[in-house]
Design a protein around this motif. Structure first.
Motif, short mmCIF file in Angstrom:
data_model
loop_
_atom_site.label_atom_id
_atom_site.label_comp_id
_atom_site.label_asym_id
_atom_site.label_seq_id
_atom_site.Cartn_x
_atom_site.Cartn_y
_atom_site.Cartn_z
N PHE B 33 0.89 -1.17 0.00
CA PHE B 33 0.00 0.00 0.00
C PHE B 33 0.92 1.21 0.00
O PHE B 33 1.47 1.54 1.04
CB PHE B 33 -0.88 0.03 1.25
N VAL B 36 4.10 1.21 2.18
CA VAL B 36 3.98 0.17 3.21
C VAL B 36 3.87 -1.20 2.54
O VAL B 36 3.03 -1.40 1.68
CB VAL B 36 2.72 0.40 4.08
N ALA B 38 2.55 -4.51 3.24
CA ALA B 38 1.71 -5.16 4.26
C ALA B 38 1.94 -6.66 4.27
O ALA B 38 1.90 -7.31 5.32
CB ALA B 38 0.24 -4.85 4.00
N GLU B 57 1.31 -10.08 15.56
CA GLU B 57 0.81 -8.90 16.25
C GLU B 57 -0.08 -8.08 15.32
O GLU B 57 -0.11 -8.31 14.12
CB GLU B 57 1.94 -7.96 16.63
N SER B 58 -0.67 -7.06 15.91
CA SER B 58 -1.45 -6.12 15.13
C SER B 58 -0.57 -5.47 14.06
O SER B 58 0.57 -5.09 14.35
CB SER B 58 -2.00 -5.05 16.07
N GLY B 59 -1.07 -5.41 12.83
CA GLY B 59 -0.32 -4.77 11.76
C GLY B 59 0.68 -5.67 11.08
O GLY B 59 1.44 -5.23 10.22
N SER B 60 0.66 -6.97 11.41
CA SER B 60 1.66 -7.87 10.82
C SER B 60 1.25 -8.35 9.43
O SER B 60 2.01 -9.03 8.76
CB SER B 60 1.90 -9.06 11.75
N GLY B 61 0.03 -8.02 8.99
CA GLY B 61 -0.37 -8.37 7.64
C GLY B 61 -1.31 -9.56 7.55
O GLY B 61 -1.56 -10.08 6.45
N LYS B 62 -1.86 -9.98 8.68
CA LYS B 62 -2.74 -11.15 8.68
C LYS B 62 -4.01 -10.90 7.88
O LYS B 62 -4.40 -11.68 7.01
CB LYS B 62 -3.13 -11.53 10.13
N THR B 63 -4.67 -9.78 8.19
CA THR B 63 -5.93 -9.47 7.50
C THR B 63 -5.70 -9.27 6.01
O THR B 63 -6.49 -9.74 5.19
CB THR B 63 -6.57 -8.21 8.12
N THR B 64 -4.62 -8.57 5.67
CA THR B 64 -4.36 -8.34 4.25
C THR B 64 -4.18 -9.67 3.52
O THR B 64 -4.71 -9.86 2.42
CB THR B 64 -3.11 -7.46 4.09
N GLU B 188 -10.19 -13.31 12.55
CA GLU B 188 -10.56 -12.95 13.93
C GLU B 188 -12.04 -13.27 14.18
O GLU B 188 -12.77 -12.46 14.75
CB GLU B 188 -10.31 -11.45 14.18
#
Ligand SMILES: Nc1ncnc2c1ncn2[C@@H]1O[C@H](COP(=O)(O)OP(=O)(O)OP(=O)(O)O)[C@@H](O)[C@H]1O
Ligand SMILES: [Mg+2]
Lengths: 289, 286
Positions: B33, B36, B38, B57-64, B188
């Protein structure tokens, strides 16, 4: 410790949702006008075009002509009833056309985004900045008097009024997570827009169109008053006021006052209803969120 | 615990195939992005009936990563292969094919339903798209699905706002199952639920996998949840995979300092903040 007095609490709870007393009156009045127009051939005491020079400019309360007559002796009540037809139908046409255009452009802008959104939005800004009455008069100047041209011109003019709201609600609704879940399920953009977005946009659209109806009615009455709208023998309230001009100068204002009052009360009723619809939608949406 | 069962289900599903082929594979996925990155060179395979965890952790790219799998995000580079064929293009046919094989469950079950449709209508809609049939057949299938996820048919007649969070997540699972996908991506999926409801949903997911041979990609920051629901896992940090292997193995004896940090960061009776800080320092030296 706080003491709650049940009666007080009940009242304040009710006040939040209570419909202002004026709303049923407004709705009732509009219904009355619509029925009067629709059933004019049955209900009107006289033909709207029956002239009688002997009976000209009779004051209200005269037997047989309860609301008086105009300068050519036509029954004012009958004419106001018949006049309701065009006075209501023409703005309805404007609202339907601008509704269709506004939905199409608003949804397109919201869903396509990017340059399509930019083009549509700037276009709507420009049209919105242009006075509707002026646009309609320009169109009439080109096409000659008659109702079709001003209806189309006003429809274009009111499209941003509807389209902007549709766009902003569609963007808001389109950002909700369920839109993405439909994409994952394999649904096409068009399906999601028409089946899920549009129904959720509809309530605001109806509220906005109601307000547009009132504005269009005034614009059309003004055009007819200026002799740019309906052509005789057809008549709407605007042309009736126009024809009463000389009588008003002679100190016999009745034949113009009544159609004027009809315009005024109808527009106020429509606005009350529109505001109420808009308000209750806002409440429902904030409750739902 | 259920690893053996699930694996044998997977085997049963693919008997007849000469070689057991992965139902889903990601090859060198990259997503940027702007500046960044991701997701950075992520690859993994998922066997039929298996369950893969993605932690970090948060922001590690799991959702992406999950969104790329579901077709909601186009990878900058890399490919997703479903059922032996690469997912490519945005054509109608490609999207339908992808949807039929892979479905996604979101974190917020309330937001994933049209608020003006009943649960039963929402479940029937994708079914009509992917499995044409008579109205009666669909209604019967909806009842069957509701039953399968433990919802009454009365719940089916409710609007999303009239159900609890757990019931909504059950409904979302039923809707996804209606398409009969081979892979379910859950981002999640239990994070928004009470712990007791979490346990119920996890048990349901475990049972479903055993019964249907469906595969999971389970994205979570909660290691206890991942331990329960997955056989293998990958650990992501700054978009890259830093550790992969059997979930039990990773959680019992983490090899990468980052995984150790994640484990030490869980509040527990022997929680040692100094150790967390030490782990974090060790990691930053890398
Ligand atoms: N649409 C986007 N535009 C710009 N940056 C994004 C976008 N989506 C994600 N990112 C960035 O990519 C990185 C990874 O985000 P991602 O949501 O995949 O993390 P995550 O592991 O799911 O975190 P969390 O546990 O908080 O959900 C973050 O730095 C995020 O800011
Ligand atoms: Mg996430």
């Amino acid at each position: 410790m706080t003491l709650t007095i049940p009666a007080l609490r009940a009242r304040s709870a009710r006040r939040g949702r209570r419909r202002p007393l004026i709303v049923p009156f407004a709705a009732g009045f509009l219904l009355l006008v619509a029925v009067a127009g629709l059933l004019a051939p049955v209900l009107a005491p006289h033909s709207p075009d029956a002239t009688s020079l002997l009976d000209s400019l009779l004051p209200p309360g005269t037997e047989g002509h309860w609301l008086g007559t105009d300068s050519t002796g036509r029954d004012v009540l009958s004419r106001v009833m018949y006049g309701a037809r065009l006075s209501l139908l023409a703005p309805l046409g404007v609202v339907l056309l601008s509704g269709v255009l506004g939905i199409a452009l608003g949804l397109l802008a919201a869903r396509a985004g990017g340059w399509a959104d930019a083009v549509v939005s700037r276009g709507m800004d420009i049209v919105f900045a242009f006075p509707s009455l002026l646009l309609a008069m320009l169109v009439v100047a080109v096409s000659g008097p008659g109702l079709t041209a001003p209806i189309c011109a006003l429809a274009v003019s009111y499209t941003p009024f509807v389209g902007r709201v549709v766009r902003s609600v569609a963007i808001q609704e389109g950002a909700r997570p369920y839109m993405e879940s439909y994409r994952v399920m394999g649904f096409g953009e068009l399906w999601v827009t028409l089946r899920h977005l549009l129904p959720n946009v509809m309530p605001v659209l109806i509220a906005q169109s109601t307000l547009a109806f009132g504005y269009a009615l005034v614009d059309l009455a003004a055009l007819s008053y200026l002799g740019l709208g309906v052509r005789p023998p057809d008549a709407d309230w605007g042309s009736m006021i126009s024809q009463a001009r000389s009588a008003i100068l002679q100190g016999e204002p009745w034949s113009g006052l009544l159609p004027g009052l009809a315009v005024l009360l109808t527009v106020v009723s429509v606005n009350v209803l529109g505001e109420h619809l808009g308000g209750s939608i806002g409440r429902k949406q904030s409750e739902g969120a | 615990m259920s690893t053996g069962d699930a694996m044998s289900t997977g085997d049963a599903m693919s008997t007849g195939d000469a070689v057991k082929a992965p139902v889903l594979s990601a090859t060198s996925l990259v997503k940027r992005f702007g500046h960044v990155t991701a997701v950075d060179d992520v690859s993994f395979e998922l066997m039929p009936g298996a369950s893969l965890g993605i932690v970090g952790e948060s922001g590690s790219g799991k959702t992406t990563t999950a969104r790329i799998l579901a077709g909601l995000e186009q990878p900058t580079s890399g490919t997703v292969t479903l059922d032996g064929r690469a997912v490519e293009g945005h054509s109608r046919r490609a999207r339908l094919r992808q949807a039929r094989r892979l479905q996604m469950i979101f974190q917020d079950p309330y937001g994933s339903f049209d608020p003006r449709q009943t649960i039963a209508q929402s479940i029937a809609e994708p079914m009509r798209l992917h499995a044409p049939g008579s109205r009666k057949e669909h209604r019967a299938r909806v009842d069957e699905l509701l039953d399968q996820v433990g919802l009454s048919s009365r719940a089916g007649q409710s609007l999303p706002r009239d159900l609890s969070g757990g019931q909504r997540q059950r409904a979302a699972i039923a809707r996804a199952l209606g398409v009969a996908p081979r892979v379910l991506v859950l981002d999640e999926a239990v994070a928004a639920l009470d712990v007791s409801i979490q346990a119920q949903i996890l048990t349901l997911l475990d049972d479903l996998r055993r019964d249907t041979g469906i595969s999971y990609v389970f994205v979570s920051h909660d290691l206890a949840v991942v331990r329960y629901i997955t056989d293998t896992a990958i650990v992501m940090r700054h978009g890259r995979i830093v550790e992969r292997g059997e979930t039990e193995q990773i959680l019992r004896s983490p090899r990468h300092p980052y995984t150790r940090l994640l484990l030490d960061s869980i509040p527990s009776p022997g929680w040692d903040l100094d150790r967390v800080a030490r782990d974090r320092r060790a990691l930053d030296l890398l």
